[in-house]
Design a protein around this motif. Sequence first.
Motif, mmCIF file in Angstrom:
data_model
loop_
_atom_site.group_PDB
_atom_site.id
_atom_site.type_symbol
_atom_site.label_atom_id
_atom_site.label_comp_id
_atom_site.label_asym_id
_atom_site.label_seq_id
_atom_site.Cartn_x
_atom_site.Cartn_y
_atom_site.Cartn_z
ATOM 1 N N ARG A 149 0.844 -1.182 0.000
ATOM 2 C CA ARG A 149 0.000 0.000 0.000
ATOM 3 C C ARG A 149 0.885 1.239 0.000
ATOM 4 O O ARG A 149 1.907 1.278 0.675
ATOM 5 N N ALA A 150 0.458 2.236 -0.745
ATOM 6 C CA ALA A 150 1.270 3.448 -0.854
ATOM 7 C C ALA A 150 1.297 4.193 0.473
ATOM 8 O O ALA A 150 0.319 4.205 1.227
ATOM 9 N N VAL A 163 6.715 10.495 -3.713
ATOM 10 C CA VAL A 163 6.838 9.125 -4.223
ATOM 11 C C VAL A 163 6.352 9.085 -5.663
ATOM 12 O O VAL A 163 5.271 9.596 -5.972
ATOM 13 N N ARG A 202 9.654 1.858 -1.606
ATOM 14 C CA ARG A 202 9.342 3.185 -2.125
ATOM 15 C C ARG A 202 7.864 3.507 -1.926
ATOM 16 O O ARG A 202 7.501 4.627 -1.532
ATOM 17 N N LEU A 203 7.003 2.522 -2.165
ATOM 18 C CA LEU A 203 5.579 2.731 -1.998
ATOM 19 C C LEU A 203 5.176 2.880 -0.537
ATOM 20 O O LEU A 203 4.412 3.776 -0.168
ATOM 21 N N GLU A 204 5.667 1.976 0.299
ATOM 22 C CA GLU A 204 5.167 1.879 1.664
ATOM 23 C C GLU A 204 5.845 2.831 2.637
ATOM 24 O O GLU A 204 5.242 3.245 3.626
ATOM 25 N N ASP A 224 11.807 4.009 -13.581
ATOM 26 C CA ASP A 224 11.543 3.603 -12.200
ATOM 27 C C ASP A 224 12.713 2.818 -11.637
ATOM 28 O O ASP A 224 13.001 2.886 -10.438
ATOM 29 N N ARG A 250 2.235 2.281 -9.653
ATOM 30 C CA ARG A 250 1.665 1.342 -8.680
ATOM 31 C C ARG A 250 1.510 -0.027 -9.346
ATOM 32 O O ARG A 250 1.245 -0.120 -10.544
#
Length: 508
Positions: free
Chosen positions: A74-75, A234, A416-418, A318, A238
Amino acid sequence: MDKARTDEAGAGDAPVSREFLRRAAEALRLPPGGLDEIAFWGEGVLPYVLPVDDFAAATVAAAGAALRALMGARATSAGGGSAAAGSSPAAGEREVAEKEAGAKTNALPRLTVDRRLTGLWFGTPLRSVGWELPASRDSITGDYRAADGWIRLHTNAPKHRAAAVAALGCADDHAAVAAAVAQWRALELEGAVLAAGGCAAVMHTRAQWRAHPQGQAVAAEPLVAWTEHALAAVPSWRPGTERPLAGLKVLDLTRILAGPVSTRFLAGYGADVLRIDPPGWDEPAVAPDITLGKRCARLNLRDPADRARFEALLAQADVLVHGYRPDALDGLGYGAATRRALNPGLIDVALDAYGWTGPWHGRRGFDSLVQMSSGIADAGMAWRDARKPTPMPAQALDHGTGYLIAAAVLRGLAMRLERGVAVDARLSLARTAEALFGLAEAAGEGAREQAGLQVRDSDFSAEPEMTVWGPLQRAKPPLEIEGSPMRWDYPAGPLGAAEPAWRPSPSA
């Protein structure tokens, strides 16, 4: 993979593979939840004194587990991360994040690894239809007996062949090379070939490598070395579900095997992999295998116009995966700080042969050379009671490290997302060799003898892959993630055939 097979592979099977998966997960900062539910099916097909089959299956499983965890990521709700640039977050903060991620694994899809197909992919997962695959190595590449031991010359690249012949001062053919090598002491010849710009490795025993300054340096390195950088914002990418890596831009600056294996895996789940090579470089023997799913272009990073194109590609990427020797990109003006300045959110993963510290940290190397140096070829020779170096039945250091690189990329994307951090990760063939020896010591099973791989028609996809060389049958994927099949958008193709540009986004 049919349901009956996966149902046979319960949580208690493949204990050696599970042990390496546990160790790899720790190095990859992969949440432990869900690892025990990964199913291993099938028999090993890579006989050797070291547990090559278990290692191979576990590295594929590690890449799959990292992908599965990313699919459940999850972001972060905040714009930036908690870590200071260039440093790691406090251990407590990381543990909390990992526990939260681990709590989500119950909802993640089933993951199954076929040990037989993994062995096939670690070897040659191709069958040509109506044409012949190119030779896999140069006629001079091989093991030679010197005056006081064994040495391997790696001459698949023309410049490396020329360097070896120049160092030996002999005619450019196998018989002349063998006669010349016999007159040299092995270590002196190794040094002469390296000084000429070539690639060579003396065979060490395991005890000799453990006592060697480079062996000691590599043993002290982590399997995956991480550096984290806090982000102010960020990037927008996704993961998806059926094609979890769709839209992910991966810039591939790797050659031959380990790095290309990693990006082939990423392409198999939808990533836009753009490989960049310099003018004149070619890999005809391996291109049908490792260019699958990628677009391959050329840029001359000493040309101002091409440098501008490269920098534009890097700024939009990315992920960057690179396998040049340490400091090579620095010499072109693209050191770590410059890359990070061009793209603060970049997931930057690097591969080296002999490790990142110690007196050999910049040495040219390949899988077969690291097997000679680290004691693997000697261990195989003793096991077989053979009269010459006996390497593993596949280039398992290359392939295994390749899947670990893919896993590191995926873990970086999840972090990176979390947590709002970008990462650098570094791996090496020599450190992977240490991990393989460590697995053998933990397993304590002695020689692992299987019947070996007998290829079956059912191992390959029925639909041929149409390439510029001719039709290919490719082995079925060794990994299955329920609901997210591994498949590739492009057939394999020659280097330099594409334009150096990203694919248009689906919404463009």
